[in-house]
Write a protein that holds these residues in place. Structure first.
Motif, PDB file in Angstrom:
ATOM      1  N   THR A 179      26.013  44.450  50.063  1.00 21.30           N
ATOM      2  CA  THR A 179      24.705  44.222  49.934  1.00 21.30           C
ATOM      3  C   THR A 179      23.741  44.987  50.553  1.00 21.30           C
ATOM      4  OG1 THR A 179      25.383  41.925  49.538  1.00 21.30           O
ATOM      5  CG2 THR A 179      23.255  42.174  49.805  1.00 21.30           C
ATOM      6  N   GLN A 197      24.993  37.924  55.916  1.00 21.74           N
ATOM      7  CA  GLN A 197      26.052  37.282  56.326  1.00 21.74           C
ATOM      8  C   GLN A 197      26.800  36.490  55.298  1.00 21.74           C
ATOM      9  OE1 GLN A 197      23.871  34.371  59.026  1.00 21.74           O
ATOM     10  NE2 GLN A 197      24.769  35.371  60.822  1.00 21.74           N
ATOM     11  N   HIS A 198      27.519  37.453  54.433  1.00 21.42           N
ATOM     12  CA  HIS A 198      28.325  37.332  53.531  1.00 21.42           C
ATOM     13  C   HIS A 198      29.619  38.053  53.360  1.00 21.42           C
ATOM     14  CE1 HIS A 198      25.298  35.223  51.240  1.00 21.42           C
ATOM     15  NE2 HIS A 198      24.375  35.991  51.989  1.00 21.42           N
ATOM     16  N   THR A 242      23.225  26.929  52.503  1.00 20.58           N
ATOM     17  CA  THR A 242      23.035  28.041  53.070  1.00 20.58           C
ATOM     18  C   THR A 242      22.379  27.445  54.702  1.00 20.58           C
ATOM     19  OG1 THR A 242      22.108  30.143  53.217  1.00 20.58           O
ATOM     20  CG2 THR A 242      20.633  28.286  52.408  1.00 20.58           C
ATOM     21  N   PRO A 255      30.519  34.876  45.340  1.00 17.83           N
ATOM     22  CA  PRO A 255      30.724  34.925  46.609  1.00 17.83           C
ATOM     23  C   PRO A 255      32.251  34.132  46.833  1.00 17.83           C
ATOM     24  CG  PRO A 255      29.381  33.041  45.786  1.00 17.83           C
ATOM     25  CD  PRO A 255      29.401  34.047  44.757  1.00 17.83           C
ATOM     26  N   GLY A 283      28.490  41.487  52.425  1.00 10.20           N
ATOM     27  CA  GLY A 283      27.419  41.609  53.285  1.00 10.20           C
ATOM     28  C   GLY A 283      27.198  43.003  53.298  1.00 10.20           C
ATOM     29  N   GLU A 329      31.462  34.705  55.876  1.00  7.72           N
ATOM     30  CA  GLU A 329      30.663  34.379  55.146  1.00  7.72           C
ATOM     31  C   GLU A 329      29.582  33.027  55.232  1.00  7.72           C
ATOM     32  OE1 GLU A 329      30.595  35.656  50.944  1.00  7.72           O
ATOM     33  OE2 GLU A 329      31.228  33.723  50.396  1.00  7.72           O
ATOM     34  N   LYS A 387      26.602  32.399  54.843  1.00  9.08           N
ATOM     35  CA  LYS A 387      25.408  31.909  54.024  1.00  9.08           C
ATOM     36  C   LYS A 387      25.645  31.248  52.803  1.00  9.08           C
ATOM     37  CE  LYS A 387      22.112  33.176  56.970  1.00  9.08           C
ATOM     38  NZ  LYS A 387      22.205  32.059  57.889  1.00  9.08           N
ATOM     39  N   VAL A 388      26.802  30.946  52.235  1.00 13.33           N
ATOM     40  CA  VAL A 388      26.844  30.344  51.096  1.00 13.33           C
ATOM     41  C   VAL A 388      28.494  29.568  51.420  1.00 13.33           C
ATOM     42  CG1 VAL A 388      27.910  32.258  49.909  1.00 13.33           C
ATOM     43  CG2 VAL A 388      27.470  30.652  48.573  1.00 13.33           C
ATOM     44  N   ASP A 410      34.065  39.878  55.247  1.00  9.72           N
ATOM     45  CA  ASP A 410      33.732  41.182  54.891  1.00  9.72           C
ATOM     46  C   ASP A 410      34.941  42.227  55.054  1.00  9.72           C
ATOM     47  OD1 ASP A 410      32.559  44.018  54.925  1.00  9.72           O
ATOM     48  OD2 ASP A 410      30.930  43.032  53.825  1.00  9.72           O
ATOM     49  N   THR A 435      20.685  37.952  54.029  1.00  4.42           N
ATOM     50  CA  THR A 435      21.374  38.855  52.884  1.00  4.42           C
ATOM     51  C   THR A 435      22.782  39.499  53.467  1.00  4.42           C
ATOM     52  OG1 THR A 435      20.854  40.518  51.072  1.00  4.42           O
ATOM     53  CG2 THR A 435      20.256  41.280  53.245  1.00  4.42           C
ATOM     54  N   GLY A 445      24.403  33.925  47.769  1.00  5.63           N
ATOM     55  CA  GLY A 445      25.585  34.750  46.997  1.00  5.63           C
ATOM     56  C   GLY A 445      25.332  35.753  46.012  1.00  5.63           C
TER      57      GLY A 445
END
Length: 697
Positions: free
Chosen positions: A309, A302-303, A584, A571, A306, A683, A685-686, A676, A300, A219
């Motif tokens: 990022t 899938q947030h 993750t 996050p 994102g 999200e 990945k966290v 997003d 990096t 995150g």
């Protein structure tokens, strides 16, 4: 099928689209072996070698299945019975609740022809705005970030072979050593900088060959990208002449990065300041030689932030002068086999073929002209993937869904929530080759042909359009997706000629519909594809393809790239006493996506038979779990039962789970559907989680 025949085609799995030969054995079964091609250079991974086995799995469907009602089992019926029933139910629901009561959900694994036809079918045969696809869960943040920066999204705007000539490659949230092993042949010469919370297989390659591994807290990738831009600027590596001539927006972007000196970045990310400075020096020196690439992947992207990022990584690339120069650049490592083509030709809720926008009057007029309809009859934009799935069965949401090539009960976030939404539908139709977790809930299941049983085109991670050749006939009783869509369209009142079943006929129409659009395929003809010409889009009729974009100008009206000012934010959820760890997720070498294909291949299933949770020994000890035992991983949304694997290189605050398994073993029981704001990416990945011993079964 003739014994001894061989067909050259491309792998059914990832966007590397490795070339392979399919050879017919004495028993009539196909076997795969590698073919020489620029992306795989004569290699295949474990999945590619065993890919032909998927065609003959014991539970392969060969007849339509239908149930009388939700309480009845699925039973075999003939095609006319199944198709007539589907059309009758869809027409009745549409008469009751309007066209948007029917949803369509597609896939980044469908060929270009099928992606195009699915979007056309939704807009014309169903007149619904409610269509999206599982690629929204994969590349959407990178697509949004690239479009903001460059005015155009092509995952890699350069051939993959260029990357192998570079001095340094930074991989942010990508693990190709496991997810795309043949790609590592292109990464053997460059020095690698790997950004990943785990010491992944790719990170180990980097460390073994003099590179760097930066392991941020999940995150915090955006903060790390800002910190690297700060270090690059302060250490004298930014290309001020390039920034002045070819970009706008650096000063505003720098206002945010200026506050992220390495020591502050270390406090947030956990990455030592000295390594941040070392990475900036390594990347900057290569950039000065125009010999560096920054590549991003799902880790990096899938947030819930994102897109921002990705923008931060692109800002770093632009500040170093990488994009739009041969020998350097920024690219996204597309995941699904047709993840690039699948997002170009109308499966997305806001899109028409050729990257045209469904809300743009000129774009609507062009496509409507190709389709022979009034532009005013086309629906407007609909819901994005998760929002569409989350609205199923709700007041005002779709009451029916047609599913092609996707398994959202495993692949979508917050699996239990997804199961309840799918269960609430009045009517679900799945076109699949087996009873996946989602297809098993359907009212009608249609058995469809697989990759080696039909021809069509795919667009790989470089934006190269490829010909996937038919190597064998489908089993008796199985139809292609194009045949299914045509048969349904005519039953829904469309003229038969509007929905052709021949892939080459569809490709020609796709060319006309995309002509003049950002992703122009008008020159992608069967003849050019068969000749072996490397057709990187845009490829116009009677014109050369475009292997390298942006060498002269970016796709904005002024020809300049945009640096986008972005700020780090936490996050969507934080840890606390009840959920003290971060989870993750990611892919394994032997499995692919929801695992519906690969879990049925004995060799692959034997290598990775079950879900596991990777955890540091000290963290495991504090949680009271031991190697080889079953543990429960719980989040605020659900829980997963997983086998414990210890890894002394793991972060103490982070656990990892592969996402290829379903039911109580699904990693997506845990994941957060926070979206997003731009890409509508969940999200994945966290997630804040708790680890504890699993109760006895």
């Amino acid at each position: 099928m003739t014994h001894g025949t061989s067909t050259q085609t491309h792998c059914p799995y990832c966007a590397l689209q490795c070339a392979m030969h399919l050879d017919t054995g004495p028993d009539g079964r196909l076997a795969a072996r590698p073919a020489d091609f620029p992306t795989n250079r004569g290699g295949l991974c474990r999945k590619g070698w065993t890919s032909a086995e998927v065609l003959t799995v014991p539970d392969r469907l060969t007849r339509p299945l239908m149930r009388k009602d939700r309480g009845s089992p699925l039973t075999e019926v003939d095609w006319d019975t199944a198709l007539d029933h589907i059309a009758e139910r869809l027409l009745a629901l549409r008469a009751e609740s309007g066209p948007d009561t029917v949803a369509v959900f597609g896939s980044g694994g469908l060929t270009n022809e099928k992606s195009y036809t699915l979007g056309k079918f939704a807009r014309l045969a169903l007149a619904t705005s409610q269509i999206d696809y599982n690629g929204r869960f994969c590349m959407s943040s990178a697509a949004a970030g690239s479009t903001k920066a460059f005015g155009l999204d092509r995952g890699m705007p350069f051939p993959l072979t260029d990357v192998g000539q570079a001095e340094v490659v930074l991989l942010a949230g990508a693990n190709p050593a496991e997810t795309m092993p043949p790609m590592m042949g292109h990464l053997s010469a460059p020095t690698l900088i790997v950004i990943d919370p785990r010491r992944s297989a790719t990170a180990r390659v980097a460390l073994d060959n003099g590179g760097l591994h930066l392991a941020p807290r999940p995150g915090t990738d955006l903060a790390l990208a800002l910190g690297l831009l700060h270090a690059a600027r302060v250490q004298g590596w930014t290309d001020d002449d390039y920034l002045a001539r070819r970009t706008t927006g650096f000063e505003r972007a720098w206002e945010h990065a200026a506050a992220w000196w390495p020591e502050r970045t270390e406090q947030v990310t956990g990455v030592p300041a000295a390594r941040i400075r070392a990475a900036a020096d390594l990347l900057g020196a290569a950039a000065r030689n125009r010999s560096a690439y920054i590549l991003t992947g799902r880790g990096t992207e899938q947030h819930a932030k994102g897109t921002d990022t990705v923008s931060a990584w692109i800002n770093l690339a632009l500040a170093l002068g990488l994009p739009g120069r041969q020998g350097s650049g920024y690219g996204c490592i597309t995941g699904q086999g047709n993840g690039q083509g699948g997002r170009e030709h109308g499966q997305k809720a806001d899109q028409l073929p050729g990257y045209r926008k469904i809300a743009d009057p000129g774009d609507r007029a062009h496509v409507a002209g190709v389709w022979g309809v009034d532009p005013d009859t086309l629906p407007g934009p609909g819901r994005s993937a998760f929002e569409l799935l989350d609205a199923l069965g709700e007041g005002g949401g779709p009451r029916a869904m047609l599913l092609f090539g996707s398994n959202p009960l495993v692949s979508a976030p917050d699996s239990e929530r997804m199961r309840s939404r799918v269960a609430s539908l009045d009517f679900l139709v799945a076109a699949d080759f087996v009873l996946s977790e989602t297809a098993a809930m359907a009212d009608v299941v249609l058995p469809v042909a697989q990759w080696a049983e039909e021809s069509g085109t795919m667009t790989n991670l470089e934006g190269r359009i490829l010909r996937r050749n038919r190597a064998t006939a489908p089993p008796e009783g199985v139809r292609t997706d194009l045949e299914v869509l045509s048969a349904l369209a005519t039953r829904l009142g469309q003229p038969a000629e509007r929905f052709p079943t021949d892939p080459d006929t569809v490709l020609a129409e796709l060319g006309r519909a995309s002509a003049g659009g950002a992703a122009d395929y008008s020159g992608a003809t069967p003849e050019r594809l068969e000749s072996g010409e490397a057709l990187y889009w845009p490829v116009l009729a009677d014109a050369a393809p475009t292997p390298r974009l942006f060498l002269d100008a970016f796709a904005h009206s002024d020809g300049r790239a945009r640096l986008v000012a972005v700020a780090h934010r936490p996050p969507a959820e934080e840890t606390d006493e009840d959920f003290p760890l971060l989870a993750t997720t990611g892919r394994l070498m032997g499995h692919y996506q929801s695992g519906a294909q690969t879990r049925r291949v004995p060799e692959l299933s034997a290598a990775e038979p079950e879900v596991y949770v990777e955890v540091h020994p000290d963290t495991a000890a504090r949680a009271g779990v031991a190697a080889g035992e079953w543990a429960t991983v719980s989040s605020r949304r659900g829980r997963t039962r997983a086998r414990v694997r210890l890894d002394h290189t793991a972060r103490l605050d982070t656990v990892f789970l592969p996402f290829h398994f379903g039911g109580e073993h699904s990693a997506n029981n845990l994941t957060n559907p926070a979206l997003d704001p731009t890409s509508r990416m969940p999200e994945f990945k966290v997630s804040a989680v708790r680890l504890e011993p699993a109760p006895a079964p």
